[in-house]
Write a protein that holds these residues in place. Structure first.
Motif, PDB file in Angstrom:
ATOM      1  N   VAL A 132       0.797  -1.005   0.102  1.00 14.17           N
ATOM      2  CA  VAL A 132      -0.027  -0.137  -0.064  1.00 14.17           C
ATOM      3  C   VAL A 132       1.050   1.324  -0.013  1.00 14.17           C
ATOM      4  CG1 VAL A 132      -1.901   1.286   1.079  1.00 14.17           C
ATOM      5  CG2 VAL A 132      -1.759  -1.254   1.307  1.00 14.17           C
ATOM      6  N   PRO A 133       0.997   1.913  -1.303  1.00 15.82           N
ATOM      7  CA  PRO A 133       2.254   2.888  -1.316  1.00 15.82           C
ATOM      8  C   PRO A 133       2.108   4.081  -0.082  1.00 15.82           C
ATOM      9  CG  PRO A 133       1.397   2.350  -3.457  1.00 15.82           C
ATOM     10  CD  PRO A 133       0.473   1.474  -2.443  1.00 15.82           C
ATOM     11  N   GLY A 134       3.051   4.339   0.573  1.00 21.84           N
ATOM     12  CA  GLY A 134       3.191   5.408   1.471  1.00 21.84           C
ATOM     13  C   GLY A 134       2.685   4.732   2.883  1.00 21.84           C
ATOM     14  N   GLN A 135       2.205   3.603   2.684  1.00 23.28           N
ATOM     15  CA  GLN A 135       1.545   3.092   4.263  1.00 23.28           C
ATOM     16  C   GLN A 135       2.080   1.859   4.816  1.00 23.28           C
ATOM     17  OE1 GLN A 135      -2.767   3.277   3.982  1.00 23.28           O
ATOM     18  NE2 GLN A 135      -2.773   4.945   2.383  1.00 23.28           N
ATOM     19  N   ALA A 136       2.085   0.854   3.955  1.00 25.00           N
ATOM     20  CA  ALA A 136       2.424  -0.671   4.477  1.00 25.00           C
ATOM     21  C   ALA A 136       3.014  -1.620   3.581  1.00 25.00           C
ATOM     22  CB  ALA A 136       0.803  -1.209   4.996  1.00 25.00           C
ATOM     23  N   ILE A 137       3.674  -2.319   3.831  1.00 25.97           N
ATOM     24  CA  ILE A 137       4.195  -3.625   3.182  1.00 25.97           C
ATOM     25  C   ILE A 137       3.989  -5.016   3.749  1.00 25.97           C
ATOM     26  CG2 ILE A 137       6.301  -4.555   1.961  1.00 25.97           C
ATOM     27  CD1 ILE A 137       7.394  -1.989   2.295  1.00 25.97           C
ATOM     28  N   LEU A 138       3.195  -5.644   3.014  1.00 24.94           N
ATOM     29  CA  LEU A 138       2.992  -7.276   3.620  1.00 24.94           C
ATOM     30  C   LEU A 138       3.736  -8.133   3.000  1.00 24.94           C
ATOM     31  CD1 LEU A 138      -1.013  -7.423   3.340  1.00 24.94           C
ATOM     32  CD2 LEU A 138       0.513  -7.800   5.497  1.00 24.94           C
ATOM     33  N   PHE A 139       4.438  -8.973   4.166  1.00 23.02           N
ATOM     34  CA  PHE A 139       5.353 -10.126   3.641  1.00 23.02           C
ATOM     35  C   PHE A 139       4.706 -11.289   3.964  1.00 23.02           C
ATOM     36  CE2 PHE A 139       7.603  -6.323   4.838  1.00 23.02           C
ATOM     37  CZ  PHE A 139       8.874  -6.175   3.887  1.00 23.02           C
ATOM     38  N   ARG A 140       5.065 -12.583   3.173  1.00 23.74           N
ATOM     39  CA  ARG A 140       4.432 -13.734   3.569  1.00 23.74           C
ATOM     40  C   ARG A 140       5.915 -14.685   3.471  1.00 23.74           C
ATOM     41  NH1 ARG A 140      -0.110 -17.097   0.026  1.00 23.74           N
ATOM     42  NH2 ARG A 140      -0.521 -18.790   1.793  1.00 23.74           N
ATOM     43  N   SER A 141       5.829 -15.439   4.588  1.00 22.27           N
ATOM     44  CA  SER A 141       6.848 -16.516   4.872  1.00 22.27           C
ATOM     45  C   SER A 141       6.988 -17.294   3.874  1.00 22.27           C
ATOM     46  CB  SER A 141       6.740 -16.793   6.313  1.00 22.27           C
ATOM     47  OG  SER A 141       7.944 -18.022   6.522  1.00 22.27           O
ATOM     48  N   LYS A 142       8.250 -17.870   3.669  1.00 17.00           N
ATOM     49  CA  LYS A 142       8.446 -19.008   2.594  1.00 17.00           C
ATOM     50  C   LYS A 142       8.696 -20.033   3.427  1.00 17.00           C
ATOM     51  CE  LYS A 142      10.802 -16.436  -1.006  1.00 17.00           C
ATOM     52  NZ  LYS A 142      12.060 -16.260  -1.723  1.00 17.00           N
ATOM     53  N   LEU A 143       8.832 -20.073   4.811  1.00 13.88           N
ATOM     54  CA  LEU A 143       8.910 -21.348   5.586  1.00 13.88           C
ATOM     55  C   LEU A 143       7.571 -21.778   6.317  1.00 13.88           C
ATOM     56  CD1 LEU A 143      11.703 -20.051   7.676  1.00 13.88           C
ATOM     57  CD2 LEU A 143      11.850 -21.119   5.488  1.00 13.88           C
ATOM     58  N   GLU A 144       6.439 -20.929   6.062  1.00 19.35           N
ATOM     59  CA  GLU A 144       5.311 -21.302   6.864  1.00 19.35           C
ATOM     60  C   GLU A 144       3.965 -20.387   5.976  1.00 19.35           C
ATOM     61  OE1 GLU A 144       2.793 -21.753  10.707  1.00 19.35           O
ATOM     62  OE2 GLU A 144       4.890 -21.757  11.002  1.00 19.35           O
ATOM     63  N   ASP A 145       3.386 -21.169   5.284  1.00 25.48           N
ATOM     64  CA  ASP A 145       2.274 -20.359   4.383  1.00 25.48           C
ATOM     65  C   ASP A 145       1.481 -19.450   5.251  1.00 25.48           C
ATOM     66  OD1 ASP A 145       3.432 -21.610   2.058  1.00 25.48           O
ATOM     67  OD2 ASP A 145       1.852 -23.052   1.750  1.00 25.48           O
ATOM     68  N   SER A 146       1.187 -19.886   6.363  1.00 26.75           N
ATOM     69  CA  SER A 146      -0.068 -18.900   7.230  1.00 26.75           C
ATOM     70  C   SER A 146       0.715 -17.792   7.880  1.00 26.75           C
ATOM     71  CB  SER A 146      -0.630 -19.923   8.106  1.00 26.75           C
ATOM     72  OG  SER A 146       0.430 -20.340   9.255  1.00 26.75           O
ATOM     73  N   GLU A 147       2.130 -17.627   7.749  1.00 22.99           N
ATOM     74  CA  GLU A 147       2.772 -16.689   8.427  1.00 22.99           C
ATOM     75  C   GLU A 147       3.188 -15.463   7.664  1.00 22.99           C
ATOM     76  OE1 GLU A 147       6.388 -17.723  11.667  1.00 22.99           O
ATOM     77  OE2 GLU A 147       7.313 -16.888   9.762  1.00 22.99           O
ATOM     78  N   TYR A 148       2.554 -14.336   8.115  1.00 22.04           N
ATOM     79  CA  TYR A 148       2.808 -12.924   7.623  1.00 22.04           C
ATOM     80  C   TYR A 148       3.497 -11.958   8.547  1.00 22.04           C
ATOM     81  CZ  TYR A 148      -0.597 -14.633   4.132  1.00 22.04           C
ATOM     82  OH  TYR A 148      -1.238 -15.392   2.986  1.00 22.04           O
ATOM     83  N   TYR A 149       4.234 -11.039   7.891  1.00 21.93           N
ATOM     84  CA  TYR A 149       4.664  -9.930   8.602  1.00 21.93           C
ATOM     85  C   TYR A 149       4.196  -8.656   7.993  1.00 21.93           C
ATOM     86  CZ  TYR A 149       7.764 -13.017  10.438  1.00 21.93           C
ATOM     87  OH  TYR A 149       8.736 -14.322  10.894  1.00 21.93           O
ATOM     88  N   LEU A 150       4.250  -7.468   8.712  1.00 20.45           N
ATOM     89  CA  LEU A 150       3.587  -6.307   8.296  1.00 20.45           C
ATOM     90  C   LEU A 150       4.576  -5.343   8.690  1.00 20.45           C
ATOM     91  CD1 LEU A 150       1.285  -4.580   6.740  1.00 20.45           C
ATOM     92  CD2 LEU A 150       0.444  -4.393   9.180  1.00 20.45           C
ATOM     93  N   LEU A 151       5.086  -4.510   7.683  1.00 22.37           N
ATOM     94  CA  LEU A 151       5.922  -3.156   8.052  1.00 22.37           C
ATOM     95  C   LEU A 151       4.805  -1.896   7.803  1.00 22.37           C
ATOM     96  CD1 LEU A 151       8.441  -2.038   8.825  1.00 22.37           C
ATOM     97  CD2 LEU A 151       8.946  -1.867   6.331  1.00 22.37           C
TER      98      LEU A 151
END
Length: 213
Positions: A132-151
């Motif tokens: 989301v430009p200027g607001q957020a970046i979503l990452f998805r783990s390659k080790l576990e499909d259900s694991e996400y990170y948010l910046l």
């Protein structure tokens, strides 16, 4: 945060007419001295391997015109897409622009440019799945499909600099849109890993996910 005409939404329409997702690709461009190419241009594409179409956000189209002029001046045929600084209008020649407004606009431009650098980025242990430009970046783990990170950008006038929160969560559905995330996250599923100033984001992500390509 941004003027409507200057924003880049995470989704729009692909050139084929289907839903387009923000990504980056090399775009050919006609120049006075021949055909050139510009790498890492933000575009909307439907993600189909068979689709050769794409569309450009309006602000990107305008920026490409400026880049093309610069390429013609230097006789270049290849370059990488970059963002230019936005001029701050002054109401009249006898009035100085408000410093707070200048700082805010500078931060907004820096945020949008910074987040768009992550389009299609892959780390050893995670990949970027939405921006989301200027607001957020979503990452998805390659080790576990259900694991996400948010910046996520955190606006706070009490602190100097640009700060982000770094959060971790689990989501079991196969597809996650940012809109779904916003609704779902209201139930308190997020675990904050820390706060990061802009200058330390890259090192923090490498420490967490490994090197990127």
């Amino acid at each position: 945060m941004f003027d409507e005409n200057e924003t880049i939404e995470p989704m729009d329409t692909c050139g084929c007419g289907d839903i387009g997702y923000l990504t980056a690709r090399t775009v050919p461009i006609d120049l006075a001295h021949g055909v050139g190419r510009i790498d890492k241009v933000p575009v909307y594409h439907c993600r189909s391997a068979y689709c050769q179409e794409f569309s450009l956000p309006p602000v990107v189209s305008r920026r490409l015109e400026t880049i093309a002029e610069q390429m013609e001046e230097t006789q270049a045929t290849e370059t990488t897409y970059t963002w230019q600084d936005k001029e701050i209008p002054v109401q009249d020649s006898g009035t100085q622009p408000d410093q707070t407004a200048l700082d805010q606009t500078t931060d907004e431009l820096a945020l949008q440019a910074f987040t768009l650098q992550f389009v299609n980025r892959q780390y050893e242990d995670a990949r970027v799945v939405q921006i989301v430009p200027g607001q957020a970046i979503l990452f998805r783990s390659k080790l576990e499909d259900s694991e996400y990170y948010l910046l996520r950008y955190e606006e706070d006038s009490r602190t100097e600099g640009i700060w982000f929160s770094f959060l971790k969560f689990y989501y079991d559905e196969p597809n996650l849109t940012y809109e779904d995330f916003l609704e779902w996250s209201e139930d308190g599923h997020l675990k904050e890993l820390g706060r990061i100033i802009l200058d330390e984001v890259e090192d923090t992500l490498i420490d967490e996910f490994g090197e990127w390509t």
